[in-house]
Enzyme design. Structure first.
Site, mmCIF file in Angstrom:
data_model
loop_
_atom_site.group_PDB
_atom_site.id
_atom_site.type_symbol
_atom_site.label_atom_id
_atom_site.label_comp_id
_atom_site.label_asym_id
_atom_site.label_seq_id
_atom_site.Cartn_x
_atom_site.Cartn_y
_atom_site.Cartn_z
ATOM 1 N N LYS A 21 0.856 -1.145 0.042
ATOM 2 C CA LYS A 21 -0.039 -0.100 0.080
ATOM 3 C C LYS A 21 0.750 1.178 0.025
ATOM 4 C CE LYS A 21 -3.520 -1.709 2.804
ATOM 5 N NZ LYS A 21 -4.531 -1.581 3.592
ATOM 6 N N GLY B 186 -8.050 -5.490 3.199
ATOM 7 C CA GLY B 186 -9.604 -5.908 3.658
ATOM 8 C C GLY B 186 -9.861 -5.653 5.008
ATOM 9 N N GLU C 288 -3.100 8.293 7.323
ATOM 10 C CA GLU C 288 -3.954 9.035 6.264
ATOM 11 C C GLU C 288 -5.090 9.611 7.262
ATOM 12 O OE1 GLU C 288 -4.444 6.613 3.138
ATOM 13 O OE2 GLU C 288 -6.264 5.663 3.738
ATOM 14 N N HIS D 7 -18.021 2.740 -1.123
ATOM 15 C CA HIS D 7 -17.002 2.177 -1.453
ATOM 16 C C HIS D 7 -17.016 1.992 -2.893
ATOM 17 C CE1 HIS D 7 -14.231 -1.647 -1.647
ATOM 18 N NE2 HIS D 7 -14.454 -1.293 -2.665
ATOM 19 N N HIS E 132 -16.406 -5.942 6.383
ATOM 20 C CA HIS E 132 -15.456 -5.985 5.296
ATOM 21 C C HIS E 132 -15.836 -7.167 4.328
ATOM 22 C CE1 HIS E 132 -13.226 -2.854 7.271
ATOM 23 N NE2 HIS E 132 -13.072 -3.695 8.096
ATOM 24 N N ARG F 59 -6.282 -9.077 -8.728
ATOM 25 C CA ARG F 59 -6.677 -10.410 -9.139
ATOM 26 C C ARG F 59 -8.040 -10.193 -9.826
ATOM 27 N NH1 ARG F 59 -8.221 -9.239 -3.672
ATOM 28 N NH2 ARG F 59 -10.170 -9.171 -3.443
ATOM 29 N N ARG G 54 -24.413 -11.841 -2.936
ATOM 30 C CA ARG G 54 -23.764 -12.960 -2.671
ATOM 31 C C ARG G 54 -24.587 -14.005 -1.603
ATOM 32 N NH1 ARG G 54 -17.303 -11.166 -1.371
ATOM 33 N NH2 ARG G 54 -17.324 -9.778 -2.980
HETATM 34 C C1 MV4 Z 1 -10.326 4.235 5.334
HETATM 35 C C2 MV4 Z 1 -11.598 4.383 5.869
HETATM 36 C C3 MV4 Z 1 -11.989 5.780 6.137
HETATM 37 N N1 MV4 Z 1 -10.747 6.578 5.871
HETATM 38 N N2 MV4 Z 1 -9.332 5.059 5.138
HETATM 39 C C4 MV4 Z 1 -11.352 -0.767 5.300
HETATM 40 C C5 MV4 Z 1 -11.046 -1.895 4.477
HETATM 41 C C6 MV4 Z 1 -9.697 -1.128 3.533
HETATM 42 N N3 MV4 Z 1 -9.754 -1.446 2.224
HETATM 43 C C7 MV4 Z 1 -9.755 0.323 3.954
HETATM 44 N N4 MV4 Z 1 -10.809 0.650 4.874
HETATM 45 C C8 MV4 Z 1 -11.255 1.838 5.161
HETATM 46 N N5 MV4 Z 1 -10.304 2.711 4.924
HETATM 47 C C9 MV4 Z 1 -9.711 6.210 5.464
HETATM 48 N N6 MV4 Z 1 -8.622 7.194 5.241
HETATM 49 C C10 MV4 Z 1 -12.620 3.527 6.213
HETATM 50 C C11 MV4 Z 1 -12.323 2.251 5.856
HETATM 51 C C12 MV4 Z 1 -13.544 1.281 5.809
HETATM 52 C C13 MV4 Z 1 -14.126 0.678 4.921
HETATM 53 C C14 MV4 Z 1 -13.963 0.883 3.340
HETATM 54 C C15 MV4 Z 1 -14.415 0.230 2.429
HETATM 55 C C16 MV4 Z 1 -15.422 -0.517 2.740
HETATM 56 C C17 MV4 Z 1 -16.070 -0.903 3.802
HETATM 57 C C18 MV4 Z 1 -15.222 -0.245 4.881
HETATM 58 C C19 MV4 Z 1 -15.721 -0.518 6.364
HETATM 59 C C20 MV4 Z 1 -15.105 0.186 7.292
HETATM 60 C C21 MV4 Z 1 -14.108 0.963 7.215
#
Ligand code: MV4
Length: 447
Positions: free
Chosen positions: A116, A164, A200, A208, A235, A292, A338
């Site tokens: 990342k 994830g 960050e 999302h 997630h 993937r 799903r």
């Molecule tokens: C974040 C965020 C808020 N702010 N980053 C969760 C999984 C990972 N791929 C990154 N994630 C998150 N990153 C910042 N700067 C909130 C999440 C997050 C989230 C992101 C996508 C889908 C579901 C989620 C559920 C909780 C938190």
């Protein structure tokens, strides 16, 4: 083109890859664990090879056993599907050393986008929008505090090798940041063998939205537009759809173009997904890149008419992407539910066992990607997904109505599934209006 491919996976994605191979005239070798020995999809393979017992460590994750099977069966390539070894740069490298084509990115491209911190740096250099935060990994507590003061609280600590949602900590003040930074580094080192963490700005409410991309070995990269995967729990995505509801197409196009630039900059070959969070003002921030084919790829296939699994095989064989960006058009709306063998009334407890009743929906615009047949026994060793119900229609509203109809036709027993939850969600007012955030489902289930 490849003569013969080994499928290093199981369940619905093994079947999905076999279907693509059959249409392309490629022979298939499917590996299986003893827990899957009676799975009906194995009979659709030209050859099935047992690679070990039920625990994934001893079968689907066991590289020497997979390579041995590939050598014995004399295959040209290995398709890893999703999960298991699909994002392991070491596996991609071992395949190359053994002169077997890995159907996916090179270990170098995987390194550039899968890590990342490295990915964020490449994103920044290519004008892909990212969250403000540390420039690379943070080592010292004071350094973290300095960055947090610049960007403002709340901040989030993330592991460079995480993904994830694993290895993340939200900090709302300096004291919390100071106590969490060292623990996060230690946890990352223990969990991923890499202690690098970065910080960050933390976004509270977001959707999302992810961009499906495809790269080839000739320096081309295209995007197949986006999917909205905000309906999720812990997630785990529950419903995915495309296109994302209520977003400005011009803005979305600029984000998609940025995602494709990133894939091109990494000299990436295969399917890739660039994940973003979108805030209330429709600003986008990149999260991570999945290197993937994803579970939800059919949603994109339905709106574009492009077979993503076939494309992944073609580009691995060295063929250029057979269309131009301007030829990728969005047609209608698609959605995927799903279906998991879990009981939503009992905290989503896995409901393994024999599926006596399996009456599946059909009709115009209905697609079911599943390896299940009546009498199938869900093994306890793997994830609980038993199928993906995908529907396509002209508009989002028609798509929701079609999904509700298809779910009513779907009858499964005696095991419990998430079908009743999906029926509720497609009739939910906030979801139908479009644009629920990533916390919506968990709030709905609590209240
Ligand atoms: C974040 C965020 C808020 N702010 N980053 C969760 C999984 C990972 N791929 C990154 N994630 C998150 N990153 C910042 N700067 C909130 C999440 C997050 C989230 C992101 C996508 C889908 C579901 C989620 C559920 C909780 C938190």
């Amino acid at each position: 083109m490849f003569r013969r491919i080994l499928i290093a996976n199981r369940g619905e994605i093994a079947l999905r890859i076999m279907r693509a191979c059959r249409e392309m005239g490629i022979e298939t070798v499917c590996v299986y664990s003893t827990a899957d020995r009676n799975a009906p999809y194995l009979r659709l393979a030209d050859r099935a090879i047992c690679i070990g017992p039920g625990p994934a460590r001893e079968s689907y994750l066991n590289i020497p056993r997979l390579i041995s099977a590939a050598e014995v069966a004399d295959v040209d390539a290995i398709h890893p599907g999703y999960g298991f070894l699909s994002e392991r740069a070491d596996f991609s490298a071992i395949c190359r050393d053994c002169k077997i084509e890995f159907i996916g990115p090179s270990p170098e491209a995987m390194g550039k986008l899968g890590d990342k911190v490295a990915c964020k740096q490449t994103a920044k250099a290519n004008k892909v929008p990212i969250f403000p935060g540390s420039d690379g990994a943070v080592e010292e507590e004071d350094e973290a505090v300095k960055v947090a003061e610049e960007i403002g609280y709340p901040v989030i600590i993330k592991a460079s090798a995480g993904g994830g949602g694993r290895g993340m900590r939200v900090c709302r003040n300096e004291a919390s940041l100071r106590t969490n930074i060292r623990a996060a580094q230690q946890e990352a080192l223990a969990a991923f063998g890499n202690g690098a963490v970065f910080i960050e700005k933390f976004l509270e409410h977001a959707r999302h939205v992810e961009v499906q991309c495809l790269g080839d070995k000739h320096g081309n990269a295209v995007y197949l537009w986006e999917r909205d995967c905000s309906m999720q729990r812990r997630h785990q995505k529950v419903i995915e759809e495309a296109p994302a509801p209520n977003v400005d197409r011009k803005k979305m196009q600029a984000v998609c173009e940025a995602a494709a630039r990133l894939v091109k900059a990494a000299d990436y070959s295969g399917a890739a997904t660039v994940e973003f969070l979108m805030d209330g003002a429709h600003n986008f921030y990149m999260l991570e890149v999945n290197t993937r084919v994803q579970v939800e790829h059919p949603v994109t296939e339905m709106i574009t008419g492009i077979d993503i699994v076939k494309m992944s095989i073609m580009v691995a064989a060295g063929m250029p992407i057979p269309f131009k960006q301007k030829d990728v058009e969005i047609r209608g709306h698609a959605m995927e539910c799903r279906i998991n063998a879990e009981d939503p009334d009992k905290g989503f407890m896995p409901s393994a066992g024999k599926i006596e009743q399996w009456e599946t929906p059909g009709g115009l615009g209905v697609r079911l990607d599943s390896h299940v047949v009546p009498g199938y026994v869900v093994p306890p060793n793997y994830d609980s997904m038993v199928g993906k119900l995908i529907v396509h229609a002209e508009t989002r509203e028609q798509c929701l109505d079609r999904m509700a109809r298809a779910l009513r036709e779907f009858r499964v027993g005696p095991i419990k599934t998430t079908i009743p939850l999906h029926s509720r969600l497609v009739q939910d007012g906030a979801f139908r209006t479009g644009g629920v955030d990533i916390h919506y489902l968990e709030r709905l289930l609590k209240g």
